[in-house]
Design a protein around this motif. Structure first.
Motif, short mmCIF file in Angstrom:
data_model
loop_
_atom_site.label_atom_id
_atom_site.label_comp_id
_atom_site.label_asym_id
_atom_site.label_seq_id
_atom_site.Cartn_x
_atom_site.Cartn_y
_atom_site.Cartn_z
N VAL A 104 0.86 -1.19 0.00
CA VAL A 104 0.00 0.00 0.00
C VAL A 104 0.89 1.23 0.00
CG1 VAL A 104 -1.80 1.29 1.21
CG2 VAL A 104 -1.80 -1.21 1.29
N ARG A 105 0.61 2.16 -0.92
CA ARG A 105 1.34 3.42 -0.99
C ARG A 105 0.33 4.57 -0.96
NH1 ARG A 105 5.40 1.04 0.44
NH2 ARG A 105 6.92 0.13 -1.01
N ALA A 106 0.66 5.61 -0.23
CA ALA A 106 -0.19 6.81 -0.17
C ALA A 106 0.53 7.97 -0.82
CB ALA A 106 -0.54 7.14 1.27
N LYS A 107 -0.20 8.75 -1.60
CA LYS A 107 0.35 9.93 -2.27
C LYS A 107 -0.42 11.15 -1.81
CE LYS A 107 2.44 12.60 -5.30
NZ LYS A 107 3.85 13.02 -5.14
N PHE A 115 -2.14 14.77 7.68
CA PHE A 115 -1.72 13.60 8.44
C PHE A 115 -0.73 12.79 7.61
CE2 PHE A 115 -5.79 12.79 6.35
CZ PHE A 115 -5.50 11.68 5.56
N PRO A 116 0.16 12.04 8.27
CA PRO A 116 1.19 11.30 7.54
C PRO A 116 0.63 10.13 6.75
CG PRO A 116 1.29 10.79 9.89
CD PRO A 116 0.29 11.89 9.73
N GLU A 121 -0.86 3.97 5.29
CA GLU A 121 -0.43 2.79 4.53
C GLU A 121 -0.46 1.54 5.41
OE1 GLU A 121 2.70 5.19 1.59
OE2 GLU A 121 3.44 3.88 3.18
N GLN A 122 0.05 1.66 6.61
CA GLN A 122 0.10 0.52 7.52
C GLN A 122 -1.31 0.04 7.88
OE1 GLN A 122 2.48 1.66 10.91
NE2 GLN A 122 4.22 2.25 9.62
N LYS A 123 -2.19 0.99 8.16
CA LYS A 123 -3.54 0.60 8.59
C LYS A 123 -4.35 0.00 7.44
CE LYS A 123 -3.98 3.63 12.58
NZ LYS A 123 -4.81 4.63 13.30
N ILE A 124 -4.23 0.57 6.24
CA ILE A 124 -4.93 -0.02 5.09
C ILE A 124 -4.34 -1.40 4.80
CG2 ILE A 124 -5.37 0.19 2.61
CD1 ILE A 124 -5.34 3.23 2.97
N GLY A 125 -3.00 -1.51 4.89
CA GLY A 125 -2.36 -2.81 4.70
C GLY A 125 -2.87 -3.84 5.68
N GLY A 126 -3.10 -3.42 6.93
CA GLY A 126 -3.64 -4.33 7.93
C GLY A 126 -5.03 -4.82 7.55
N CYS A 127 -5.85 -3.91 6.99
CA CYS A 127 -7.19 -4.30 6.55
C CYS A 127 -7.12 -5.40 5.47
CB CYS A 127 -7.94 -3.09 5.99
SG CYS A 127 -8.33 -1.82 7.20
N ILE A 128 -6.23 -5.22 4.52
CA ILE A 128 -6.11 -6.19 3.42
C ILE A 128 -5.49 -7.49 3.92
CG2 ILE A 128 -5.10 -6.57 1.13
CD1 ILE A 128 -5.14 -3.49 0.80
N GLU A 143 -0.09 -3.26 -6.30
CA GLU A 143 0.11 -2.07 -5.49
C GLU A 143 -1.22 -1.34 -5.30
OE1 GLU A 143 2.21 2.34 -5.59
OE2 GLU A 143 3.30 0.65 -6.48
N PHE A 144 -1.67 -1.29 -4.06
CA PHE A 144 -2.80 -0.45 -3.71
C PHE A 144 -2.27 0.96 -3.50
CE2 PHE A 144 -4.47 -4.59 -2.75
CZ PHE A 144 -5.83 -4.50 -3.04
N ARG A 145 -3.00 1.94 -4.01
CA ARG A 145 -2.54 3.32 -3.92
C ARG A 145 -3.70 4.20 -3.48
NH1 ARG A 145 2.06 5.70 -5.60
NH2 ARG A 145 2.08 7.89 -6.26
N VAL A 146 -3.45 5.06 -2.51
CA VAL A 146 -4.47 6.01 -2.08
C VAL A 146 -3.97 7.40 -2.41
CG1 VAL A 146 -3.62 5.95 0.31
CG2 VAL A 146 -5.90 6.86 -0.19
N ILE A 147 -4.74 8.11 -3.21
CA ILE A 147 -4.43 9.48 -3.60
C ILE A 147 -5.16 10.42 -2.65
CG2 ILE A 147 -4.56 11.20 -5.46
CD1 ILE A 147 -4.63 8.82 -7.43
#
Length: 355
Positions: A104-107, A115-116, A121-128, A143-147
């Protein structure tokens, strides 16, 4: 299905316009869904497999002002709670196959969130991860990406645009260099906005070192260049040969283009303006006027002509009979602002006379 285009942000309007032009060129059935800062979400109809093959292939190969294309999981308010609620709720089976790994990557876009991204990324990764999938930070399959813009867009990356390829084609890296030319990404955007398709004819009557023609040729167009200066025609030939493109070049006058009426699919050109240049006409105004008349003559009905200038070419194009579709302004530096005017040669309507 929703797909997101993570835009470069180098211009407010051109990246989105380029996306729409490329989707239209490929014949996709689409309409805009959401526009936010540096992200465009589009709803594309059709079979998912076929749509994504086009997005990964010709669309990715054409785009220049986009970073990534995403298959959208969902859109939410840009707060951690709402983003995590989205991540908890979605079904991963449409985005990642059993046995595949993910990251998971956040942009963060500008200052739209405070917020950082790393914690998100860590929390979304935990969900998956809790849904049965394995994380792999170095070599993931997906790669999951959150814009993080005015809204948050979560998706998986379908493809990434190779923007380094454009850097490798900067004017200084080509066999022949001449100052004052367009950069490859801008030239590619203009070629895309013209709607040119592989095998069609595109003309630049002020071709210079062939920067526009190179980008049009690389998307499969047959390119034709005219320039008043012999040394530039020679240089253009060197540059086109370096990319092994299908081209025709000639030394000549843009006010007397040596082609029959209605034979060219599109015209994209960057005429002389605000710089020293050999001008056959008596003045730049005269040059623009007669060149746009010639452009109108050689364009096929419905064809697009794009003219770059330091002032609006609107009045000259309209006098020549061209219809203005759009005008974009690009600030290059403090002393130069480009105006990109998009014209269209209207299709003549034939009326049937019944006895």
């Amino acid at each position: 299905m929703l797909y997101a285009f993570e835009l470069s942000g180098e211009h407010e309007e051109l990246p989105s316009a380029e996306v729409f032009a490329c989707l239209k060129i490929e014949g996709l059935d689409f309409h805009p869904h959401t526009r936010i800062d540096q992200c465009l979400v589009v709803d594309i109809a059709g079979k998912e497999e076929g749509v994504e093959r086009i997005l990964r292939g010709p669309i990715t190969e054409r785009l220049s002002m986009t970073h990534h294309i995403l298959k959208v999981v969902g859109i939410s308010e840009n707060t951690p709670d709402m983003i995590l609620k989205l991540a908890e709720a979605f079904d991963p089976s449409s985005y990642i196959r059993e046995g595949q790994s993910f990251v998971v990557r956040a942009k963060r876009i500008k200052h739209n969130v405070d917020f950082p991204g790393e914690l998100l990324e860590q929390k979304i990764g935990g969900c998956i991860y809790r849904k049965g999938f394995r994380a792999n930070l170095k070599n993931p399959d997906v790669e999951f990406r959150v814009i993080l813009s005015e809204k948050a867009v979560l998706g998986t990356i379908l493809s990434s645009i190779d923007r380094n390829a454009y850097e490798s084609r900067t004017p200084q890296n080509k066999p022949f260099f001449h100052p004052g030319v367009l950069m490859p990404r801008v030239a590619r955007v203009l070629a895309n906005l013209s709607g040119i398709k592989p095998g069609e004819l595109i003309l630049d009557p002020f071709c210079g070192t062939a920067g526009i023609l190179v980008e049009a040729g690389l998307v499969g167009a047959r390119v034709i260049g005219v320039d008043a200066q012999e040394k530039l025609v020679v240089g253009a030939r060197m540059n086109l040969e370096a990319f092994k493109l299908d081209y025709a070049l000639m030394e000549g006058d843009a006010c007397r283009i040596p082609f029959k009426e209605a034979t060219i699919n599109a015209v994209v050109t960057d005429p002389p303006y605000g710089r020293s240049a050999a001008v056959i006409a008596g003045s730049l105004e005269e040059l623009y006027s007669c060149a746009l008349e010639e452009i109108h003559r050689v364009l096929k009905p419905g064809g697009i002509a794009i003219v770059v200038s330091d002032k609006a070419a609107l009045e000259y194009g309209e006098k020549a009979g061209l219809k203005v579709l759009d005008i974009y302004v690009q600030r290059v530096h403090r002393s130069l602002t480009r105006t990109i005017t998009i014209f269209q040669k209207e299709v003549e309507m034939k009326m049937e006379i019944k006895n």
